[in-house]
Design a protein around this motif. Structure first.
Motif, short mmCIF file in Angstrom:
data_model
loop_
_atom_site.label_atom_id
_atom_site.label_comp_id
_atom_site.label_asym_id
_atom_site.label_seq_id
_atom_site.Cartn_x
_atom_site.Cartn_y
_atom_site.Cartn_z
N ASN A 173 9.64 37.68 95.44
CA ASN A 173 8.26 37.45 95.89
C ASN A 173 7.95 36.01 96.27
N GLY A 175 8.44 34.28 98.93
CA GLY A 175 7.84 34.12 100.24
C GLY A 175 6.36 34.45 100.24
N LYS A 176 6.00 35.56 99.60
CA LYS A 176 4.60 35.96 99.53
C LYS A 176 3.78 34.95 98.72
N LEU A 177 4.36 34.48 97.61
CA LEU A 177 3.65 33.50 96.79
C LEU A 177 3.38 32.21 97.56
N SER A 178 4.38 31.74 98.29
CA SER A 178 4.22 30.52 99.09
C SER A 178 3.14 30.69 100.13
N THR A 179 3.12 31.86 100.79
CA THR A 179 2.09 32.12 101.81
C THR A 179 0.70 32.14 101.19
N LEU A 180 0.54 32.80 100.05
CA LEU A 180 -0.76 32.90 99.41
C LEU A 180 -1.26 31.54 98.93
#
Length: 291
Positions: A173, A175-180
């Motif tokens: 996760n 990638g998703k954490l970095s985006t958020l």
């Protein structure tokens, strides 16, 4: 190009000289009556060698593919920046002859006004796009840096640690954490800019000074001093930033900017704490990989 257009619009050097005497009599007649030696020294630190401590610059330097590329970039960058800075300061000085700053709401309007005054429409748009591109480049670098600090440095090292289950979930996760996190920082920045200060220039300098005080000695000391430790880096970063903020509002000596006091405090803390905490000898792995 800007210099030639300014010369033409100002009527040559003689016209610019007369314009400066008219529009900026204080600076023209006696520079040190407006800017003390301490102020000039401070700006040499703030926008000069102090920029080595800016994290957005350090992150870009880490992208070099090898040492040879880094060494080449050092002298190419030095020559390029010297040429650009000399030209910028010359153009900025000459532009003062064409603009009565008392007619501008704030100094932030100076560059757009002078560009529209001396350049054709198409060229003016291209020229104004350059600082906007620089702003966007710096902003996205800082957003990525802030996101990486939260997700990859703090969360990965202090929350996930070496737990196999947490590591697997983190890797899945990240990638998703970095985006958020990046999106969240962006929203916060937008909210803070709804009611901006009158003169963004000083806000920008304040932020640059804080970043330089926080990261200058951990970066420079970590590269060139073998006894640098994590305790030295943390104490220097926190102490220098605190000193900078305190001196910015409370210490006014000879016009010296607070960044000077912050960097001095950071240096004392870094070397004193580094020497005190490096009691068990130098780490052979660090010596091998870094020196």
């Amino acid at each position: 190009m800007a210099q030639s257009l300014l010369l033409k619009a100002g009527g040559g050097l003689a016209g610019i000289d007369a314009g400066l005497a008219k529009n900026l009599p204080g600076v023209y007649d006696d520079l040190f009556s407006v800017y003390t030696p301490g102020t000039l020294l401070s700006f040499w630190v703030l926008v000069g060698f102090g920029t080595l401590g800016l994290p957005q610059t350090a992150v870009r330097a880490m992208g070099f593919k090898n040492t040879k590329s880094l060494h080449s970039a050092m002298w190419i960058g030095a020559i390029t920046c010297s040429f650009i800075i000399v030209g910028m300061h010359m153009a900025g000085t000459w532009a003062g002859a064409l603009v009565d700053t008392s007619n501008l709401p704030t100094s932030d309007y100076f560059i757009p006004y002078i560009v529209q005054k001396i350049m054709p429409v198409g060229l003016a748009g291209t020229f104004l796009a350059a600082p906007m591109a620089a702003v966007m480049s710096t902003a996205d670098s800082l957003l990525i840096l802030a996101s990486a600090a939260i997700v990859k440095d703090l969360w990965r090292n202090y929350v996930v640690k070496d737990d196999p289950v947490k590591v697997a979930s983190y890797n899945k996760n990240v990638g998703k954490l970095s985006t958020l996190v990046t999106f969240a920082f962006g929203v916060i920045v937008i909210l803070l800019t709804i009611n901006p200060p009158d003169i963004i220039f000083f806000l920008n300098l304040f932020a640059l000074g804080g970043l330089e005080c926080s990261f200058f000695w951990p970066l420079i000391g970590g590269l060139f001093w073998k006894k640098g430790t994590k305790q030295a880096a943390v104490s220097s970063s926190i102490g220098a930033a605190a000193t900078y903020v305190f001196c910015y509002y409370n210490v006014h000596v000879a016009g010296i900017n607070a960044v000077v006091w912050g960097l001095l405090a950071g240096a004392v803390l870094y070397f004193a704490v580094g020497k005190a905490t490096c009691k068990n000898g130098l780490d052979p792995d660090i010596i091998k990989n870094c020196f």
